[in-house]
Design a protein around this motif. Structure first.
Motif, PDB file in Angstrom:
ATOM      1  N   UNK A  70       0.792  -1.054  -0.190  1.00  0.00           N
ATOM      2  CA  UNK A  70       0.013   0.121  -0.063  1.00  0.00           C
ATOM      3  C   UNK A  70       0.861   1.227   0.032  1.00  0.00           C
ATOM      4  N   UNK A  71       0.391   2.377  -0.296  1.00  0.00           N
ATOM      5  CA  UNK A  71       0.948   3.732  -0.193  1.00  0.00           C
ATOM      6  C   UNK A  71      -0.083   4.804   0.783  1.00  0.00           C
ATOM      7  N   UNK A  72       0.468   5.470   1.466  1.00  0.00           N
ATOM      8  CA  UNK A  72       0.067   6.343   2.326  1.00  0.00           C
ATOM      9  C   UNK A  72       0.230   7.739   1.763  1.00  0.00           C
ATOM     10  N   UNK A  76      -1.925  14.460  -0.016  1.00  0.00           N
ATOM     11  CA  UNK A  76      -3.255  14.678  -0.373  1.00  0.00           C
ATOM     12  C   UNK A  76      -4.047  15.062   1.235  1.00  0.00           C
ATOM     13  N   UNK A  77      -3.552  14.169   2.284  1.00  0.00           N
ATOM     14  CA  UNK A  77      -4.297  14.364   3.333  1.00  0.00           C
ATOM     15  C   UNK A  77      -3.891  15.787   3.857  1.00  0.00           C
ATOM     16  N   UNK A  78      -2.489  16.408   3.864  1.00  0.00           N
ATOM     17  CA  UNK A  78      -2.192  17.714   4.182  1.00  0.00           C
ATOM     18  C   UNK A  78      -3.074  18.674   3.457  1.00  0.00           C
ATOM     19  N   UNK A  79      -3.004  18.488   2.193  1.00  0.00           N
ATOM     20  CA  UNK A  79      -3.997  19.549   1.278  1.00  0.00           C
ATOM     21  C   UNK A  79      -5.394  19.573   1.866  1.00  0.00           C
ATOM     22  N   UNK A  80      -6.030  18.392   2.311  1.00  0.00           N
ATOM     23  CA  UNK A  80      -7.358  18.510   2.688  1.00  0.00           C
ATOM     24  C   UNK A  80      -7.388  18.889   3.862  1.00  0.00           C
ATOM     25  N   UNK A  95      -4.998   5.744   2.110  1.00  0.00           N
ATOM     26  CA  UNK A  95      -4.374   4.529   1.906  1.00  0.00           C
ATOM     27  C   UNK A  95      -4.673   3.870   0.401  1.00  0.00           C
ATOM     28  N   UNK A  96      -3.809   3.699  -0.267  1.00  0.00           N
ATOM     29  CA  UNK A  96      -4.130   3.371  -1.632  1.00  0.00           C
ATOM     30  C   UNK A  96      -3.408   1.928  -1.707  1.00  0.00           C
ATOM     31  N   UNK A 139      -0.589  -2.794   8.376  1.00  0.00           N
ATOM     32  CA  UNK A 139      -0.826  -1.423   7.801  1.00  0.00           C
ATOM     33  C   UNK A 139      -0.756  -0.643   9.075  1.00  0.00           C
ATOM     34  N   UNK A 140       0.675   0.116   9.027  1.00  0.00           N
ATOM     35  CA  UNK A 140       0.975   0.867  10.292  1.00  0.00           C
ATOM     36  C   UNK A 140       0.083   2.090  10.677  1.00  0.00           C
ATOM     37  N   UNK A 141      -0.423   2.719   9.534  1.00  0.00           N
ATOM     38  CA  UNK A 141      -1.172   3.886   9.659  1.00  0.00           C
ATOM     39  C   UNK A 141      -2.542   3.759  10.287  1.00  0.00           C
ATOM     40  N   UNK A 142      -3.128   2.587   9.942  1.00  0.00           N
ATOM     41  CA  UNK A 142      -4.476   2.032  10.418  1.00  0.00           C
ATOM     42  C   UNK A 142      -4.399   1.122  11.561  1.00  0.00           C
TER      43      UNK A 142
END
Length: 279
Positions: A70-72, A76-80, A95-96, A139-142
């Motif tokens: 996956x890619x985090x 995009x999250x910062x922009x949003x 997460x892609x 998946x470390x982010x989630x």
């Protein structure tokens, strides 16, 4: 389920045995061989033969193993977040899923093709060892662990551009696709050009193997190239007599389909020149 030759793909007995052994052992099948010998197409034909979907991961020199998981998308999250978008509160929106994740999450068993693994950095295969062994990753982010619903049939191809790590090789079932002999090549041609005239095929294949056997050749023509060459010969409606050469060292008709660099063209030109001088 057993793999065998299909209507559009001729599989030799040893290749058939290798595919079915890898499926039975539930190990990745590592397929090596010259470029153009049908390694990538093998995975597609295995999927078709076994009635499975195929997920293809084509490796480049810049590909990282993490991209297969996956890619985090932090950008995009910062922009949003700057735009006040509510999506930022759920990290899973950024997460892609990579090709391995797609294969693991598939509701039915699939074929996963990891194509030209030797193009990537030398550490790339080692970075996938645990995921291919355990069929899971974190998946470390989630904080979630992704586990395969069904163990995919993993087919990995290599053009032998670089050596692969021993630890990676130990986990694979290995098969080297030898270049087809004349009889096997006839069967392959018949699949792609059914009904081709016997005399034309014999003359063309004789010349093709003479070219492949020429000492000093930088790039030997492959199966895909002889099929292209025969397609041109048929399109031009040439007869065996039209393919006549002054000798085995002279250039064949429409040689651009077979010889793909100037060094090899010059090699045959020099050989033909020397042959004429010796007469």
């Amino acid at each position: 389920m057993q793999f065998s030759s299909t209507e559009t793909y001729v599989a030799t007995e040893d290749l058939t045995v290798a595919v079915n052994a890898a499926v039975t052992l539930e190990r990745p099948l590592l397929v090596k061989g010259e470029p153009g010998t049908g390694k990538t197409e093998l995975a597609r034909q295995v999927a078709m033969s076994l009635g499975m979907e195929i997920i293809e991961w084509h490796i480049k020199s810049t590909t990282r193993a993490q991209q297969g998981l996956y890619e985090y998308d932090a950008v995009s999250r910062l922009r949003d977040s700057q735009l006040g978008d509510e999506r930022v509160h759920d990290v899973s929106n950024y997460i892609r899923r990579g090709k391995l994740w797609q294969a693991f999450a598939a509701p039915e068993r699939v074929v996963l093709l990891i194509d030209e693994v030797d193009k990537a950095d030398i550490e790339f295969p080692n970075d996938l060892l645990q995921e291919l062994d355990r069929m899971e990753f974190h998946v470390y982010e989630t904080g979630e662990t992704v586990r395969a619903r069904q163990r995919p049939v993993v087919i990995i191809t290599s053009n032998n551009e670089k050596e692969l790590p021993d630890a990676f090789l130990r986990r694979c079932f290995f098969h080297y696709i030898r270049f087809p002999d004349m009889e096997t090549m006839r069967r392959i041609v018949e699949v792609h050009h059914p009904g081709i005239k016997e005399r034309l095929l014999t003359t063309a294949l004789t010349q093709f193997y003479e070219i492949r056997d020429q000492a000093g050749l930088k790039k030997k023509p492959s199966t895909s190239e002889v099929l292209d060459w025969l397609k041109l010969l048929l399109a031009e409606d040439l007869d065996p007599e039209d393919l006549a050469r002054e000798g085995a060292s002279s250039l064949p008709k429409l040689h651009g389909a077979l010889l793909k660099n100037e060094q090899d063209v010059h090699l045959f030109e020099r050989l033909a020149f020397m042959a004429r001088r010796e007469r």
